[in-house]
Write a protein that holds these residues in place. Structure first.
Motif, PDB file in Angstrom:
ATOM      1  N   PRO A 280      41.246  37.552  46.560  1.00  0.00           N
ATOM      2  CA  PRO A 280      42.070  38.348  47.478  1.00  0.00           C
ATOM      3  C   PRO A 280      41.695  38.115  48.935  1.00  0.00           C
ATOM      4  O   PRO A 280      40.550  37.764  49.249  1.00  0.00           O
ATOM      5  CB  PRO A 280      41.788  39.786  47.053  1.00  0.00           C
ATOM      6  N   THR A 281      42.653  38.320  49.804  1.00  0.00           N
ATOM      7  CA  THR A 281      42.420  38.202  51.235  1.00  0.00           C
ATOM      8  C   THR A 281      41.252  39.094  51.657  1.00  0.00           C
ATOM      9  O   THR A 281      41.133  40.238  51.215  1.00  0.00           O
ATOM     10  CB  THR A 281      43.692  38.606  52.004  1.00  0.00           C
ATOM     11  N   GLY A 282      40.380  38.534  52.489  1.00  0.00           N
ATOM     12  CA  GLY A 282      39.259  39.304  53.009  1.00  0.00           C
ATOM     13  C   GLY A 282      38.009  39.272  52.156  1.00  0.00           C
ATOM     14  O   GLY A 282      37.019  39.941  52.487  1.00  0.00           O
ATOM     15  N   THR A 283      38.000  38.479  51.076  1.00  0.00           N
ATOM     16  CA  THR A 283      36.818  38.390  50.218  1.00  0.00           C
ATOM     17  C   THR A 283      35.598  37.969  51.041  1.00  0.00           C
ATOM     18  O   THR A 283      35.651  36.994  51.797  1.00  0.00           O
ATOM     19  CB  THR A 283      37.055  37.373  49.083  1.00  0.00           C
ATOM     20  N   GLN A 284      34.500  38.721  50.894  1.00  0.00           N
ATOM     21  CA  GLN A 284      33.282  38.467  51.665  1.00  0.00           C
ATOM     22  C   GLN A 284      32.192  37.834  50.785  1.00  0.00           C
ATOM     23  O   GLN A 284      32.408  37.563  49.605  1.00  0.00           O
ATOM     24  CB  GLN A 284      32.801  39.768  52.298  1.00  0.00           C
ATOM     25  N   ASP A 285      31.029  37.623  51.393  1.00  0.00           N
ATOM     26  CA  ASP A 285      29.948  36.870  50.748  1.00  0.00           C
ATOM     27  C   ASP A 285      29.600  37.387  49.355  1.00  0.00           C
ATOM     28  O   ASP A 285      29.513  36.606  48.396  1.00  0.00           O
ATOM     29  CB  ASP A 285      28.684  36.920  51.611  1.00  0.00           C
ATOM     30  N   ALA A 286      29.332  38.686  49.240  1.00  0.00           N
ATOM     31  CA  ALA A 286      28.805  39.227  47.985  1.00  0.00           C
ATOM     32  C   ALA A 286      29.769  39.002  46.828  1.00  0.00           C
ATOM     33  O   ALA A 286      29.363  38.548  45.751  1.00  0.00           O
ATOM     34  CB  ALA A 286      28.501  40.712  48.150  1.00  0.00           C
ATOM     35  N   GLU A 287      31.038  39.294  47.051  1.00  0.00           N
ATOM     36  CA  GLU A 287      32.017  39.121  45.975  1.00  0.00           C
ATOM     37  C   GLU A 287      32.215  37.637  45.673  1.00  0.00           C
ATOM     38  O   GLU A 287      32.293  37.232  44.506  1.00  0.00           O
ATOM     39  CB  GLU A 287      33.354  39.757  46.362  1.00  0.00           C
ATOM     40  N   TYR A 288      32.299  36.835  46.716  1.00  0.00           N
ATOM     41  CA  TYR A 288      32.514  35.398  46.532  1.00  0.00           C
ATOM     42  C   TYR A 288      31.373  34.785  45.730  1.00  0.00           C
ATOM     43  O   TYR A 288      31.593  34.112  44.711  1.00  0.00           O
ATOM     44  CB  TYR A 288      32.631  34.711  47.897  1.00  0.00           C
ATOM     45  N   LEU A 289      30.146  35.023  46.178  1.00  0.00           N
ATOM     46  CA  LEU A 289      28.984  34.435  45.513  1.00  0.00           C
ATOM     47  C   LEU A 289      28.780  35.034  44.126  1.00  0.00           C
ATOM     48  O   LEU A 289      28.344  34.341  43.196  1.00  0.00           O
ATOM     49  CB  LEU A 289      27.742  34.621  46.374  1.00  0.00           C
ATOM     50  N   GLY A 290      29.118  36.304  43.967  1.00  0.00           N
ATOM     51  CA  GLY A 290      29.005  36.936  42.655  1.00  0.00           C
ATOM     52  C   GLY A 290      29.906  36.282  41.626  1.00  0.00           C
ATOM     53  O   GLY A 290      29.496  35.995  40.498  1.00  0.00           O
ATOM     54  N   LEU A 291      31.145  36.032  42.012  1.00  0.00           N
ATOM     55  CA  LEU A 291      32.090  35.376  41.096  1.00  0.00           C
ATOM     56  C   LEU A 291      31.638  33.963  40.767  1.00  0.00           C
ATOM     57  O   LEU A 291      31.731  33.517  39.622  1.00  0.00           O
ATOM     58  CB  LEU A 291      33.489  35.355  41.719  1.00  0.00           C
ATOM     59  N   LEU A 292      31.141  33.259  41.779  1.00  0.00           N
ATOM     60  CA  LEU A 292      30.711  31.879  41.547  1.00  0.00           C
ATOM     61  C   LEU A 292      29.513  31.840  40.601  1.00  0.00           C
ATOM     62  O   LEU A 292      29.469  31.008  39.674  1.00  0.00           O
ATOM     63  CB  LEU A 292      30.361  31.208  42.876  1.00  0.00           C
ATOM     64  N   THR A 293      28.557  32.738  40.809  1.00  0.00           N
ATOM     65  CA  THR A 293      27.360  32.731  39.962  1.00  0.00           C
ATOM     66  C   THR A 293      27.667  33.193  38.542  1.00  0.00           C
ATOM     67  O   THR A 293      26.969  32.812  37.597  1.00  0.00           O
ATOM     68  CB  THR A 293      26.245  33.601  40.565  1.00  0.00           C
TER      69      THR A 293
END
Length: 305
Positions: free
Chosen positions: A204-217
């Motif tokens: 979603p628009t505005g995704t920040q570090d924690a959510e982005y890295l959490g999904l990737l990990t």
């Protein structure tokens, strides 16, 4: 040793706008990135190599003959030229072939040293029969096909973390189980019509570090386990930055750095050679683009050599 594909032709001169404004594609980054890496001592001149000539065989293994002939003869339609976003010229076509050849040559260095990188590349919007989104030839698709045809790999994982979906790559390999396409991108970004990758994560628009890295990990380790690839391509676009004018995520430069580090950690943990293509980056300040891209090279040098 870290081998990096680079050539002056990568920094292609583009026309300015009607009022003298620069083209929205920041070609200058291809000149500044290697200069910065040399200046700070991350790399030496021995790290860089200039790609040779691309054999048409590998282009035609991915792209249709009609499209390739039209590109060579500079006769693609004005509509497609607009969709690509660059004025067509023989020099531009040569640039695209040299970038793709650079990614091919990187595969051999990655097989030997674990990783190799292209200062350019990541041209994932190029379909078999057309170009768009600043992409004419799909360097990762061409190189993946090269590996498969030469029996240098049997299962390939494409990790596409550019902010824009790897639509061309998804379609090119949609019926090829030897290549698994993973794209994590902005949901509301170009392209408006998304294709179907083997795995898409639309942020979603505005995704920040924690959510982005959490999904990737949460996602990447299981992909390595489930798909069991023997080679990976990583498109490390820095248009996920909050400063990017063509993206709508809010990832910081540090978050982008942690993303790259995690991808490399997973490749190393699973003993998978990886070729990195830079992908997009369109922040108004060229310094932000260069810093984020240079981090990818810094991390590779630190972790592998």
């Amino acid at each position: 040793m870290l081998y990096i594909a680079n050539d002056p032709i990568f920094c292609h001169q583009l026309p300015t706008g009607p009022n003298g404004e620069p083209h929205r594609f920041p070609m200058l980054k291809y000149e500044i990135i290697p200069e910065q890496l040399l200046y700070e001592g991350t790399c030496s001149t021995e790290n860089f190599f200039s790609p040779g000539t691309l054999d048409e065989r590998w282009i035609l293994g991915v792209h249709t003959r009609q499209y390739w002939e039209d590109l060579k003869q500079l006769r693609i339609s004005e509509k497609m030229v607009r969709r690509i976003g660059f004025p067509l010229s023989a020099r531009l076509i040569e640039r695209e072939t040299r970038i793709a050849q650079g990614t091919i040559e990187c595969t051999h260095h990655a097989l030997k040293y674990g990783i190799s990188m292209n200062v350019a590349g990541g041209t994932h919007h190029a379909y078999a029969d057309r170009g768009e989104g600043f992409c004419l030839l799909n360097d990762v698709a061409i190189s993946a096909n090269y590996l498969l045809e030469n029996k240098l790999a049997t299962k390939i994982l494409v990790i596409d973390l550019d902010v824009h979906q790897g639509n061309g790559t998804a379609v090119i390999f949609q019926n090829d189980p030897r290549v698994f396409t993973f794209s994590m991108h902005g949901k509301d970004n170009y392209p408006l019509h998304k294709e179907i990758s083997d795995l898409d994560i639309a942020l979603p628009t505005g995704t920040q570090d924690a959510e982005y890295l959490g999904l990737l990990t949460q996602t990447l380790p299981s992909l390595f386990e489930q798909q069991n690839p023997d080679f990976a391509f990583y498109i490390s676009g820095v248009d996920i930055l909050g400063t990017d004018k063509l993206g709508n995520l809010k990832v910081s430069i540090e978050g982008c750095r942690q993303r790259d580090e995690f991808v490399f950690e997973q490749c190393q943990a699973h003993h998978i050679p990886v070729v990195v293509s830079m992908g997009g980056g369109y922040s108004p300040r060229i310094a932000d683009i260069v810093e984020a891209h240079c981090n990818t090279f810094r991390i590779a040098q630190k972790m592998y050599f």
